[in-house]
Design a protein around this motif. Structure first.
Motif, short mmCIF file in Angstrom:
data_model
loop_
_atom_site.label_atom_id
_atom_site.label_comp_id
_atom_site.label_asym_id
_atom_site.label_seq_id
_atom_site.Cartn_x
_atom_site.Cartn_y
_atom_site.Cartn_z
N VAL A 144 -1.43 0.21 73.41
CA VAL A 144 -0.98 -0.42 72.17
C VAL A 144 -1.57 -1.83 72.09
O VAL A 144 -1.50 -2.58 73.06
CB VAL A 144 0.56 -0.45 72.11
N PRO A 145 -2.13 -2.21 70.94
CA PRO A 145 -2.65 -3.58 70.79
C PRO A 145 -1.55 -4.62 71.01
O PRO A 145 -0.37 -4.37 70.74
CB PRO A 145 -3.14 -3.62 69.34
N THR A 146 -1.94 -5.80 71.49
CA THR A 146 -0.96 -6.84 71.82
C THR A 146 -0.22 -7.37 70.60
O THR A 146 0.86 -7.94 70.75
CB THR A 146 -1.64 -8.01 72.55
N ASP A 147 -0.77 -7.17 69.40
CA ASP A 147 -0.08 -7.66 68.19
C ASP A 147 0.82 -6.63 67.54
O ASP A 147 1.35 -6.84 66.46
CB ASP A 147 -1.10 -8.19 67.17
N CYS A 148 1.05 -5.51 68.23
CA CYS A 148 1.89 -4.44 67.66
C CYS A 148 3.37 -4.78 67.79
O CYS A 148 3.85 -5.10 68.87
CB CYS A 148 1.60 -3.12 68.36
N ALA A 149 4.08 -4.73 66.68
CA ALA A 149 5.53 -4.98 66.67
C ALA A 149 6.30 -3.67 66.61
O ALA A 149 7.21 -3.43 67.39
CB ALA A 149 5.90 -5.87 65.50
N GLU A 150 5.93 -2.81 65.66
CA GLU A 150 6.62 -1.53 65.50
C GLU A 150 5.71 -0.53 64.82
O GLU A 150 4.82 -0.91 64.06
CB GLU A 150 7.91 -1.72 64.70
N ALA A 151 5.93 0.75 65.10
CA ALA A 151 5.13 1.81 64.50
C ALA A 151 5.67 2.11 63.10
O ALA A 151 6.87 2.21 62.90
CB ALA A 151 5.18 3.06 65.36
N ASP A 152 4.76 2.22 62.13
CA ASP A 152 5.15 2.53 60.76
C ASP A 152 4.91 4.00 60.42
O ASP A 152 5.73 4.63 59.78
CB ASP A 152 4.38 1.65 59.77
N LYS A 153 3.76 4.53 60.85
CA LYS A 153 3.39 5.91 60.51
C LYS A 153 2.58 6.52 61.65
O LYS A 153 1.86 5.82 62.34
CB LYS A 153 2.54 5.95 59.24
N ILE A 154 2.69 7.83 61.81
CA ILE A 154 1.82 8.60 62.70
C ILE A 154 0.98 9.51 61.81
O ILE A 154 1.51 10.18 60.93
CB ILE A 154 2.62 9.48 63.69
N TYR A 155 -0.33 9.54 62.06
CA TYR A 155 -1.25 10.39 61.31
C TYR A 155 -1.90 11.39 62.25
O TYR A 155 -2.18 11.08 63.40
CB TYR A 155 -2.38 9.56 60.68
N CYS A 156 -2.18 12.59 61.74
CA CYS A 156 -2.90 13.60 62.50
C CYS A 156 -3.80 14.36 61.53
O CYS A 156 -3.33 14.88 60.51
CB CYS A 156 -1.92 14.56 63.17
N PHE A 157 -5.11 14.44 61.84
CA PHE A 157 -6.03 15.21 61.00
C PHE A 157 -5.95 16.66 61.47
O PHE A 157 -6.30 16.98 62.61
CB PHE A 157 -7.47 14.68 61.11
N CYS A 158 -5.43 17.52 60.60
CA CYS A 158 -5.15 18.90 61.01
C CYS A 158 -5.17 19.83 59.81
O CYS A 158 -5.35 19.40 58.67
CB CYS A 158 -3.79 18.96 61.69
N GLU A 159 -4.97 21.09 60.10
CA GLU A 159 -4.78 22.09 59.04
C GLU A 159 -3.87 23.18 59.55
O GLU A 159 -3.71 23.36 60.76
CB GLU A 159 -6.11 22.67 58.58
N ALA A 160 -3.25 23.88 58.63
CA ALA A 160 -2.36 24.99 58.98
C ALA A 160 -3.17 26.12 59.61
O ALA A 160 -4.21 26.50 59.10
CB ALA A 160 -1.62 25.48 57.75
N GLY A 161 -2.68 26.62 60.74
CA GLY A 161 -3.34 27.74 61.39
C GLY A 161 -2.71 29.06 60.99
O GLY A 161 -3.16 30.12 61.40
N GLY A 162 -1.67 29.00 60.19
CA GLY A 162 -0.98 30.19 59.73
C GLY A 162 0.04 29.82 58.69
O GLY A 162 0.29 28.64 58.42
N VAL A 163 0.68 30.81 58.10
CA VAL A 163 1.67 30.58 57.06
C VAL A 163 2.91 29.92 57.66
O VAL A 163 3.40 30.33 58.70
CB VAL A 163 2.06 31.92 56.39
N GLY A 164 3.38 28.87 57.02
CA GLY A 164 4.60 28.21 57.47
C GLY A 164 4.40 27.22 58.60
O GLY A 164 5.36 26.81 59.24
N ALA A 165 3.16 26.82 58.89
CA ALA A 165 2.90 25.87 59.97
C ALA A 165 3.64 24.55 59.71
O ALA A 165 3.66 24.06 58.59
CB ALA A 165 1.41 25.62 60.10
N VAL A 166 4.27 24.02 60.74
CA VAL A 166 5.03 22.77 60.65
C VAL A 166 4.58 21.86 61.78
O VAL A 166 4.35 22.32 62.90
CB VAL A 166 6.54 23.05 60.76
N LEU A 167 4.47 20.57 61.51
CA LEU A 167 4.04 19.60 62.50
C LEU A 167 5.11 18.51 62.62
O LEU A 167 5.61 18.02 61.62
CB LEU A 167 2.71 18.98 62.06
N THR A 168 5.46 18.16 63.86
CA THR A 168 6.42 17.09 64.13
C THR A 168 5.72 16.03 64.94
O THR A 168 4.92 16.34 65.82
CB THR A 168 7.62 17.65 64.93
N GLY A 169 6.00 14.75 64.67
CA GLY A 169 5.37 13.65 65.40
C GLY A 169 6.35 12.97 66.33
O GLY A 169 7.56 12.97 66.09
#
Length: 182
Positions: free
Chosen positions: A28-53
């Motif tokens: 984590v960079p030294t100027d980091c205070a708190e996380a705002d968002k998590i991003y993931c470049f992805c796609e559904a591998g099937g119907v109903g795919a769900v992603l949790t961070g």
């Protein structure tokens, strides 16, 4: 906003089976205070795919204690050819991260498979194991295969750095003045 992690949409598809989590290690960079968002470049591998961070601490080079769980799913993975899925912590308590420390950014596929994009020749340590919701705390046993790869996962965070802007003006008769904006 500032970021850490891999902000590039990488090209190699990496299939995550249902009830599998993938964690990627970052400092984590030294100027980091708190996380705002998590991003993931992805796609559904099937119907109903769900992603949790989630975010885990690092102990001796391995993911350990759960720092932040998205508790709700990230935006639904896109259909091919992929897009950025995001979890926004603004609707709850933002996780506080200690700058300069190592953490593991984690995504977990449930219901159906999710394809996360990666670069197998990358240098970032990662770990994967089987897990159902709610996410395990601590992370649990894992086997990193291969030991390093880059994955399209990153965090947008609030910086502790204060921007200082000084406006300098001179009026028509030569008087100067300055104004400080934070």
């Amino acid at each position: 906003m500032a970021t850490f992690g891999t902000t590039t949409a990488l090209a190699a598809p990496n299939m995550m089976l249902p009830n599998t989590k993938l964690a990627v290690k970052f400092t984590v960079p030294t100027d980091c205070a708190e996380a705002d968002k998590i991003y993931c470049f992805c796609e559904a591998g099937g119907v109903g795919a769900v992603l949790t961070g989630a975010i885990y601490t690092d102990t001796a080079g391995a993911p350990d204690a759960l720092v932040a769980n998205s508790a709700v799913t990230m935006s639904a993975p896109a259909a091919a050819p992929g897009d950025w899925s995001v979890y926004d912590y603004s609707s709850g308590t933002k996780p506080v991260l200690t700058g300069g420390n190592d953490y593991w950014l984690c995504v977990q596929a449930s219901v159906d498979a999710v394809i996360v994009y990666s670069d197998p020749s990358g240098t970032t340590p990662y770990a994967s194991n089987s897990d159902t919701l709610p996410l395990d705390d601590p992370f649990g046993a894992f086997t990193p295969l291969p030991p390093t790869t880059d994955n399209s996962i990153y965090v947008e965070y609030t910086s502790t750095t204060i921007s200082l802007i000084i406006l300098y003006q001179q009026d028509r008769i030569g008087h100067a003045g300055a104004e400080i904006l934070l």
